[in-house]
Scaffold this active site. Structure first.
Site, PDB file in Angstrom:
ATOM      1  N   ARG A   1       0.873  -1.000   0.060  1.00 49.95           N
ATOM      2  CA  ARG A   1       0.129  -0.103  -0.255  1.00 49.95           C
ATOM      3  C   ARG A   1       0.901   1.279   0.139  1.00 49.95           C
ATOM      4  O   ARG A   1       0.526   2.111   0.746  1.00 49.95           O
ATOM      5  CB  ARG A   1      -0.933  -0.053   1.129  1.00 49.95           C
ATOM      6  CG  ARG A   1      -1.993  -1.087   1.394  1.00 49.95           C
ATOM      7  CD  ARG A   1      -2.935  -1.044   0.092  1.00 49.95           C
ATOM      8  NE  ARG A   1      -4.101  -1.794   0.229  1.00 49.95           N
ATOM      9  CZ  ARG A   1      -3.942  -3.216   0.050  1.00 49.95           C
ATOM     10  NH1 ARG A   1      -3.017  -4.029  -0.628  1.00 49.95           N
ATOM     11  NH2 ARG A   1      -5.091  -3.964   0.294  1.00 49.95           N
TER      12      ARG A   1
ATOM     13  N   SER B   1     -10.638  -0.651   3.657  1.00 47.26           N
ATOM     14  CA  SER B   1      -9.721  -0.916   4.721  1.00 47.26           C
ATOM     15  C   SER B   1      -9.365   0.394   5.181  1.00 47.26           C
ATOM     16  O   SER B   1      -8.740   1.248   4.448  1.00 47.26           O
ATOM     17  CB  SER B   1      -8.478  -1.755   4.582  1.00 47.26           C
ATOM     18  OG  SER B   1      -8.799  -2.911   4.038  1.00 47.26           O
TER      19      SER B   1
ATOM     20  N   GLU C   1      -4.504   3.785   6.516  1.00 48.83           N
ATOM     21  CA  GLU C   1      -4.436   3.438   5.073  1.00 48.83           C
ATOM     22  C   GLU C   1      -4.957   4.624   4.251  1.00 48.83           C
ATOM     23  O   GLU C   1      -4.328   4.991   3.079  1.00 48.83           O
ATOM     24  CB  GLU C   1      -4.963   2.094   4.458  1.00 48.83           C
ATOM     25  CG  GLU C   1      -4.613   1.716   3.000  1.00 48.83           C
ATOM     26  CD  GLU C   1      -5.598   0.809   2.675  1.00 48.83           C
ATOM     27  OE1 GLU C   1      -6.535   1.164   1.701  1.00 48.83           O
ATOM     28  OE2 GLU C   1      -5.555  -0.501   2.866  1.00 48.83           O
TER      29      GLU C   1
HETATM   30  N1  EPU Z   1     -10.224 -10.525  10.724  1.00 48.13           N
HETATM   31  C1  EPU Z   1     -11.105 -10.876  11.847  1.00 48.13           C
HETATM   32  N2  EPU Z   1     -12.053  -9.837  12.012  1.00 48.13           N
HETATM   33  C2  EPU Z   1     -12.507  -8.995  11.093  1.00 48.13           C
HETATM   34  C3  EPU Z   1     -11.739  -8.710   9.910  1.00 48.13           C
HETATM   35  C4  EPU Z   1     -10.710  -9.994   9.691  1.00 48.13           C
HETATM   36  O1  EPU Z   1     -10.737 -11.412  12.507  1.00 48.13           O
HETATM   37  O2  EPU Z   1     -13.345  -8.358  11.619  1.00 48.13           O
HETATM   38  C5  EPU Z   1      -9.198 -11.615  10.181  1.00 48.13           C
HETATM   39  C6  EPU Z   1      -9.649 -12.722   9.273  1.00 48.13           C
HETATM   40  O3  EPU Z   1     -10.347 -13.686   9.934  1.00 48.13           O
HETATM   41  C7  EPU Z   1      -8.341 -13.221   8.635  1.00 48.13           C
HETATM   42  C8  EPU Z   1      -7.757 -11.980   8.775  1.00 48.13           C
HETATM   43  O4  EPU Z   1      -8.071 -11.163   9.632  1.00 48.13           O
HETATM   44  O5  EPU Z   1      -7.782 -14.210   9.315  1.00 48.13           O
HETATM   45  C9  EPU Z   1      -7.411 -11.231   7.363  1.00 48.13           C
HETATM   46  O6  EPU Z   1      -8.927 -10.813   6.801  1.00 48.13           O
HETATM   47  P1  EPU Z   1      -9.388 -10.756   5.304  1.00 48.13           P
HETATM   48  O7  EPU Z   1      -8.639 -11.950   4.463  1.00 48.13           O
HETATM   49  O8  EPU Z   1     -10.668 -10.256   5.538  1.00 48.13           O
HETATM   50  O9  EPU Z   1      -8.503  -9.465   4.693  1.00 48.13           O
HETATM   51  P2  EPU Z   1      -7.884  -8.308   5.384  1.00 48.13           P
HETATM   52  O10 EPU Z   1      -6.341  -8.477   5.561  1.00 48.13           O
HETATM   53  O11 EPU Z   1      -8.690  -7.658   6.457  1.00 48.13           O
HETATM   54  C10 EPU Z   1      -6.968  -7.213   3.421  1.00 48.13           C
HETATM   55  C11 EPU Z   1      -6.771  -5.819   2.305  1.00 48.13           C
HETATM   56  C12 EPU Z   1      -8.056  -5.631   1.691  1.00 48.13           C
HETATM   57  C13 EPU Z   1      -8.211  -6.930   0.650  1.00 48.13           C
HETATM   58  C14 EPU Z   1      -8.376  -8.265   1.740  1.00 48.13           C
HETATM   59  C15 EPU Z   1      -8.423  -9.248   0.817  1.00 48.13           C
HETATM   60  C16 EPU Z   1      -5.542  -4.559   3.769  1.00 48.13           C
HETATM   61  C17 EPU Z   1      -5.446  -3.422   4.593  1.00 48.13           C
HETATM   62  N3  EPU Z   1      -6.759  -4.957   3.304  1.00 48.13           N
HETATM   63  O12 EPU Z   1      -7.815  -7.295   4.240  1.00 48.13           O
HETATM   64  O13 EPU Z   1      -8.110  -4.483   0.747  1.00 48.13           O
HETATM   65  O14 EPU Z   1      -9.542  -6.652  -0.016  1.00 48.13           O
HETATM   66  O15 EPU Z   1      -7.059  -8.261   2.208  1.00 48.13           O
HETATM   67  O16 EPU Z   1      -7.329  -9.636  -0.084  1.00 48.13           O
HETATM   68  O17 EPU Z   1      -4.233  -5.065   3.423  1.00 48.13           O
HETATM   69  C18 EPU Z   1      -8.569  -2.279   1.101  1.00 48.13           C
HETATM   70  O18 EPU Z   1      -6.992  -2.016   1.035  1.00 48.13           O
HETATM   71  O19 EPU Z   1      -9.312  -1.103   1.100  1.00 48.13           O
HETATM   72  C19 EPU Z   1      -9.041  -3.324   1.003  1.00 48.13           C
HETATM   73  C20 EPU Z   1     -10.286  -3.711   1.369  1.00 48.13           C
END
Ligand code: EPU
Length: 336
Positions: free
Chosen positions: A163, A237, A332
């Site tokens: 990012r 995010s 972010e």
């Molecule tokens: N998780 C939780 N609680 C929550 C949300 C997530 O426990 O409320 C845990 C999930 O269970 C999982 C981990 O966190 O173990 C990762 O969650 P998820 O796969 O939903 O992805 P993320 O890391 O929260 C990132 C990106 C998103 C992107 C997704 C999918 C960042 C800051 N965000 O989210 O990007 O869509 O992966 O690849 O890197 C964005 O940048 O605006 C965005 C939406």
């Protein structure tokens, strides 16, 4: 034409009602250069607006908003293995993805439905489901704000990180991205290893997916977790996933055995959504704002929030994650 006293509510996905003193919509490089050179506008503070999807506006803009509306998608070169596709920075990112899928250009299907415009994609090296913009990026053109000169940046010039890019750091506020060229594959090389995509394809009964199938799987996953900004203001995010020393991760894991962690070089990337949820914020409503019930990392505007309220909520969340885990979250979104 320069518009005066424009509400930016339709132009930011949080739906925040701030005013811009002046606004110029630019549709071409010459029209952009004309605005930049306009002597009457020389002393105005300049603010570049793309899709407004990664932006928290906490105050009115007492200057000139330049709204990047440079359009057009073109196949500019083809080799045995690749298509080189150039897109105007003002094209809606998801429309570019749909165009590429319809033409069989592979590589950005996992990036379906990311809000925002093409110009913002390299700015913060957008990413989802195991793919980042930098994986398909070829080059971009950008106009220097002070001189109006058009410059080309190759991938190495952009200094992409998680990012991150040179445009958020060293060159912040100095260039306006006018077009982006992607190098897309003729033969798809599907990246479905990200668990949720495989599960979704299975659910759809698909064993040998097409570009469209992978895109649809991503769309389904995103729609099931992420609020639609047209319905509920948000900017995806709100925080980055923090990257910490692996020793700290091990320490945290000893205390919190279910903590997710992903290797990031010799460091470990934590899941900000998990940390925030553990601190009790998930689904919590605070005044006109809150952390989304299905994805704690997404902060939302329930209708009448101000940018300051959302900012204050983010401060509280950062403080409680720090107090509980000793981990400092970083936003972010760009705060103005
Ligand atoms: N998780 C939780 N609680 C929550 C949300 C997530 O426990 O409320 C845990 C999930 O269970 C999982 C981990 O966190 O173990 C990762 O969650 P998820 O796969 O939903 O992805 P993320 O890391 O929260 C990132 C990106 C998103 C992107 C997704 C999918 C960042 C800051 N965000 O989210 O990007 O869509 O992966 O690849 O890197 C964005 O940048 O605006 C965005 C939406």
């Amino acid at each position: 034409m320069i518009e005066q006293n424009v509400s930016l509510k339709p132009y930011n996905t949080f739906g925040l009602n701030v005013q811009a003193k002046l606004m110029a919509r630019v549709h071409s490089i010459p029209s952009l250069q004309e605005v930049l050179a306009d002597i009457k506008l020389k002393n105005e503070e300049r603010f570049i607006l793309g899709g407004g999807s990664n932006l928290l506006l906490t105050k009115n803009i007492d200057g000139l908003v330049i709204k990047n509306e440079l359009l057009g998608i073109a196949l500019i070169k083809e080799t045995d293995d690749f298509f080189f596709v150039q897109s105007g920075a003002g094209v809606v990112w998801h429309e570019l993805v749909m165009h590429c899928i319809a033409h069989g250009y592979a590589g950005i299907e996992n990036l379906s439905l990311i809000p925002g415009n093409v110009g913002a994609a390299p700015m913060q090296n957008i990413g989802a489901y195991g793919v980042e913009l930098k994986d398909v990026f070829h080059s971009l053109e950008a106009v220097e704000m002070t001189t109006g000169k058009v410059e080309t940046f190759l991938a190495t010039d952009c200094e992409f990180g998680y990012r991150e890019s040179v445009f958020k750091r060293k060159l912040k506020g100095q260039f306006i991205i006018s077009s982006v060229t992607l190098r897309l594959s003729k033969k798809p090389n599907f990246n479905t290893s990200y668990g949720a995509i495989e599960e979704e394809l299975e659910l759809l009964g698909i064993s040998s997916p097409t570009l469209k199938d992978v895109s649809q799987a991503v769309i389904n996953i995103r729609q099931s977790k992420l609020p639609d900004p047209k319905v509920l203001g948000n900017s995806g995010s709100f925080f980055k996933n923090p990257v910490v020393a692996t020793a700290l991760y091990e320490e945290l894991k000893a205390k919190h055995p279910t903590i997710p962690g992903y290797p990031a070089g010799d460091e470990t990337k934590l899941a900000a959504g998990w940390l925030i949820e553990q601190c009790g914020w998930k689904g919590k409503v605070v005044g006109n704002t809150g952390s989304h019930a299905k994805q704690a990392l997404v902060l939302v505007n329930y209708g009448n929030a101000t940018g300051v309220e959302i900012f204050n909520l983010s401060e509280q969340i950062m403080q409680s994650v720090y107090d509980t885990f000793g981990v400092q979250l970083e936003r972010e979104v760009n705060v103005y």
